[in-house]
Scaffold this active site. Structure first.
Site, PDB file in Angstrom:
ATOM      1  CE1 TYR A   1      35.157  16.755  40.996  1.00  0.00           C
ATOM      2  CE2 TYR A   1      33.352  17.398  42.219  1.00  0.00           C
ATOM      3  CZ  TYR A   1      33.422  16.879  40.709  1.00  0.00           C
ATOM      4  OH  TYR A   1      33.173  16.811  39.605  1.00  0.00           O
TER       5      TYR A   1
ATOM      6  CG  PHE B   1      34.396  29.178  14.748  1.00  0.00           C
ATOM      7  CD1 PHE B   1      35.586  29.122  13.159  1.00  0.00           C
ATOM      8  CD2 PHE B   1      34.292  28.084  15.911  1.00  0.00           C
ATOM      9  CE1 PHE B   1      37.186  28.927  13.826  1.00  0.00           C
ATOM     10  CE2 PHE B   1      35.766  27.941  15.256  1.00  0.00           C
ATOM     11  CZ  PHE B   1      37.010  28.285  14.606  1.00  0.00           C
ATOM     12  CB  THR B   2      34.444  24.839  11.958  1.00  0.00           C
ATOM     13  OG1 THR B   2      35.346  25.090  12.995  1.00  0.00           O
ATOM     14  CG2 THR B   2      34.892  25.598  10.706  1.00  0.00           C
TER      15      THR B   2
ATOM     16  CG  ASP C   1      32.285  33.270  19.728  1.00  0.00           C
ATOM     17  OD1 ASP C   1      33.157  33.579  20.346  1.00  0.00           O
ATOM     18  OD2 ASP C   1      32.365  32.215  18.319  1.00  0.00           O
TER      19      ASP C   1
ATOM     20  CE  LYS D   1      40.262  31.217  18.491  1.00  0.00           C
ATOM     21  NZ  LYS D   1      40.978  31.816  17.212  1.00  0.00           N
TER      22      LYS D   1
ATOM     23  NE  ARG E   1      39.254  26.971   9.198  1.00  0.00           N
ATOM     24  CZ  ARG E   1      39.495  26.481  10.489  1.00  0.00           C
ATOM     25  NH1 ARG E   1      39.259  27.402  11.635  1.00  0.00           N
ATOM     26  NH2 ARG E   1      38.991  25.229  10.660  1.00  0.00           N
TER      27      ARG E   1
ATOM     28  CG  PHE F   1      38.982  21.351   9.420  1.00  0.00           C
ATOM     29  CD1 PHE F   1      37.033  21.765   9.381  1.00  0.00           C
ATOM     30  CD2 PHE F   1      39.600  22.167  10.274  1.00  0.00           C
ATOM     31  CE1 PHE F   1      37.099  22.343  10.537  1.00  0.00           C
ATOM     32  CE2 PHE F   1      38.988  22.076  10.919  1.00  0.00           C
ATOM     33  CZ  PHE F   1      37.777  22.524  11.568  1.00  0.00           C
TER      34      PHE F   1
HETATM   35  N1  F0G Z   1      34.626  30.648  18.467  1.00  0.00           N
HETATM   36  C1  F0G Z   1      34.911  31.201  17.349  1.00  0.00           C
HETATM   37  C2  F0G Z   1      35.145  32.871  16.997  1.00  0.00           C
HETATM   38  C3  F0G Z   1      36.226  30.342  17.496  1.00  0.00           C
HETATM   39  O1  F0G Z   1      37.430  31.135  16.668  1.00  0.00           O
HETATM   40  C4  F0G Z   1      36.618  29.263  18.162  1.00  0.00           C
HETATM   41  C5  F0G Z   1      38.382  28.872  17.869  1.00  0.00           C
HETATM   42  C6  F0G Z   1      35.469  29.680  18.857  1.00  0.00           C
HETATM   43  C7  F0G Z   1      34.398  29.674  19.213  1.00  0.00           C
HETATM   44  C8  F0G Z   1      36.345  27.537  19.747  1.00  0.00           C
HETATM   45  O2  F0G Z   1      36.753  27.550  20.841  1.00  0.00           O
HETATM   46  O3  F0G Z   1      38.866  26.212  19.499  1.00  0.00           O
HETATM   47  O4  F0G Z   1      38.107  26.916  22.756  1.00  0.00           O
HETATM   48  O5  F0G Z   1      36.824  24.991  21.442  1.00  0.00           O
HETATM   49  N2  F0G Z   1      39.072  28.680  17.215  1.00  0.00           N
HETATM   50  C9  F0G Z   1      40.040  28.405  16.667  1.00  0.00           C
HETATM   51  C10 F0G Z   1      40.978  28.948  15.612  1.00  0.00           C
HETATM   52  C11 F0G Z   1      40.362  26.808  17.238  1.00  0.00           C
HETATM   53  O6  F0G Z   1      41.487  28.078  15.493  1.00  0.00           O
HETATM   54  O7  F0G Z   1      40.544  29.313  15.013  1.00  0.00           O
HETATM   55  P1  F0G Z   1      37.824  26.300  20.968  1.00  0.00           P
END
Ligand code: F0G
Length: 482
Positions: free
Chosen positions: A80, A132-133, A223, A266, A389, A455
């Site tokens: 832990y 990013f979303t 990022d 990623k 997108r 989405f």
């Molecule tokens: N920043 C970028 C540039 C991303 O593409 C993503 C995730 C995140 C942050 C958030 O990371 O998913 O680990 O919480 N992109 C995914 C996609 C969801 O399908 O493009 P996460």
């Protein structure tokens, strides 16, 4: 990797790995797919994976691990607190990025949550090359605002520009003057930019913008979720960097930033995330959020097995052979479709191939989500799951009107080391067929519309019986069983 030369064939992208473990795929007959997409509310997020032939929804958490990563999982140290696995991960990141303070998180958006919580006060403005979303949603939820200052040319769909993710320095200067530096706690640079087609940002541009904002006391945040592809593009497209190793380029980029965060789903071929913080005090100030929201400071919500594997994954990311495969497959897909006349986002970037849905379905108004409709149609035409997108991925304006996305795309992600070239050719073929039958595709409307990140879980219906007509034409071309 250098391009492999062929004797009797034009050069092709080449897998620099071999398959050791496989997963069987299932291609449902086209009419079954129609039922499945209806059940999923015409939202590809709500499909079951077993009903999908080519899952190109995302490159997140679905990348193939190497044998070295799998074997490393066996030595993960379960604890832990104080897991040795954490220290191995931290040391590897310090070795690569030169930053010694690591806050582990369960995934990328958790990093965004914690960074936003630490910095954002109501009314603050956060500068980005592009949002990013999830990064935007965390900021707006806390009463902040996002200014996207990518160069205008980055939003032109068809282009030959090598770095469409570059930020506009004049716009940044004007924004600081207008807002006042005290209202801008940080600038977030996304390398590369997800929502405009995985397009990279150059080293030179990152250097210029970080040098510009630092004298104002604005914290610089990278990022690095999509950094793997961006590193490939810097090496292959930025003249002054072509003789540098991937490791050298990575360190040069890292040196520009105060904070670096990543989704290891990623970056690292695994599932997890982390925030690297250069300043010791800032690091300690953020620690409480990890223990409150993520987990103890030596696992942050991740499994130690994944942490052990991603530690190897970070090192593999420094290998040019490894990081070349994704962008080269994407380029092949984009170039062939472009030659066929299908409107694509060009040049091919990282992450995936992006279809310009606005142009393909110019007969569908943005309010009827052309990118969403094309994504659903592509599932019908081949069992290919892409991701919308575009306007569906935006949130409505405060007055309830649609915020129309500046780019309307279908993303066909290429998870790293997963697909073969014949699978890629199949996708190219079905996209071409759909493009030639685009007049059959109609719009969508919401029947269930969540307020935040709609989405992901929203449900829609077609505005007419276009899906039935499309399936009819598809079955006539390829047969009922395809
Ligand atoms: N920043 C970028 C540039 C991303 O593409 C993503 C995730 C995140 C942050 C958030 O990371 O998913 O680990 O919480 N992109 C995914 C996609 C969801 O399908 O493009 P996460």
């Amino acid at each position: 990797m250098p391009e492999i030369k062929f004797y009797k064939h034009d050069p092709l992208p080449m897998e620099m790995h071999k398959v050791k473990i496989v997963q069987k795929l299932n291609l449902l007959p086209v009419r079954d797919r129609l039922n499945k997409i209806k059940e999923a509310g015409f939202n590809t997020f709500l499909l079951h994976n077993g009903d999908i032939f080519m899952d190109m929804l995302t490159d997140s958490g679905v990348n193939a691990m190497s044998d070295e990563m799998q074997s490393a999982m066996l030595r993960a140290d379960d604890a832990y607190a104080g897991s040795e696995t954490f220290y191995r991960m931290r040391d590897k990141l310090e070795d690569i990025f030169g930053i010694k303070y690591l806050l582990p998180t369960h995934q990328g958006r958790a990093c965004e949550h914690i960074i936003a919580r630490h910095f954002v006060k109501p009314g603050n403005c956060i500068i980005m090359n592009y949002h990013f979303t999830t990064s935007k949603a965390h900021i707006t939820t806390l009463g902040g605002r996002v200014e996207e200052l990518v160069k205008d040319e980055g939003l032109i769909a068809k282009s030959t520009l090598p770095f469409k993710g570059n930020i506009d320095l004049d716009k940044v200067k004007a924004c600081i003057e207008k807002e006042g530096a005290e209202n801008i706690p940080y600038i977030r640079i996304e390398a590369g930019t997800n929502l405009i087609g995985g397009q990279p940002i150059s080293y030179e541009n990152m250097k210029a913008v970080t040098e510009l904002v630092k004298p104002y006391g604005i914290v610089t945040v990278l990022d690095a979720s999509l950094l793997q592809d961006n590193l490939y593009f810097i090496k292959t497209r930025e003249e002054s960097m072509k003789d540098k190793s991937i490791r050298e380029i990575t360190r040069m980029i890292a040196d520009l930033f105060d904070v670096i965060y990543f989704s290891a789903r990623k970056f690292g071929f695994c599932r997890g995330g982390g925030i690297l913080v250069r300043d010791e005090k800032m690091f300690h100030d953020m620690e409480d959020y990890i223990t409150l929201y993520e987990g103890f400071l030596t696992y942050g919500g991740m499994s130690v097995k994944e942490m052990e594997a991603m530690t190897i994954g970070f090192e593999e990311t420094m290998d040019f052979d490894v990081i070349s495969q994704g962008p080269q497959f994407i380029k092949h897909c984009v170039d062939v479709l472009d030659d066929y006349g299908v409107p694509m986002i060009t040049p091919g970037g990282g992450l995936g191939a992006h279809i310009n849905a606005k142009e393909v379905l110019s007969h569908i108004p943005s309010e009827e989500y052309p990118a969403g409709a094309l994504t659903a149609a592509l599932y019908l035409c081949g069992g290919i799951r892409g991701m919308e997108r575009g306007t569906m991925s935006e949130e409505r304006n405060p007055d309830g009107s649609e915020r129309i996305a500046s780019v309307e795309m279908v993303r066909l992600a290429f998870p790293r080391r997963v697909f073969t070239l014949s699978q890629t050719e199949y996708v190219i073929d079905r996209v071409k067929w759909l493009y030639d039958h685009r007049d059959l595709v109609g719009g969508l409307r919401f029947v269930h519309e969540p307020k935040t990140l709609r989405f992901f879980t929203g449900r829609l219906e077609p505005v007419s019986d276009w899906p039935e007509k499309l399936v009819e034409a598809y079955a006539a071309e390829f047969g009922e069983d395809q």
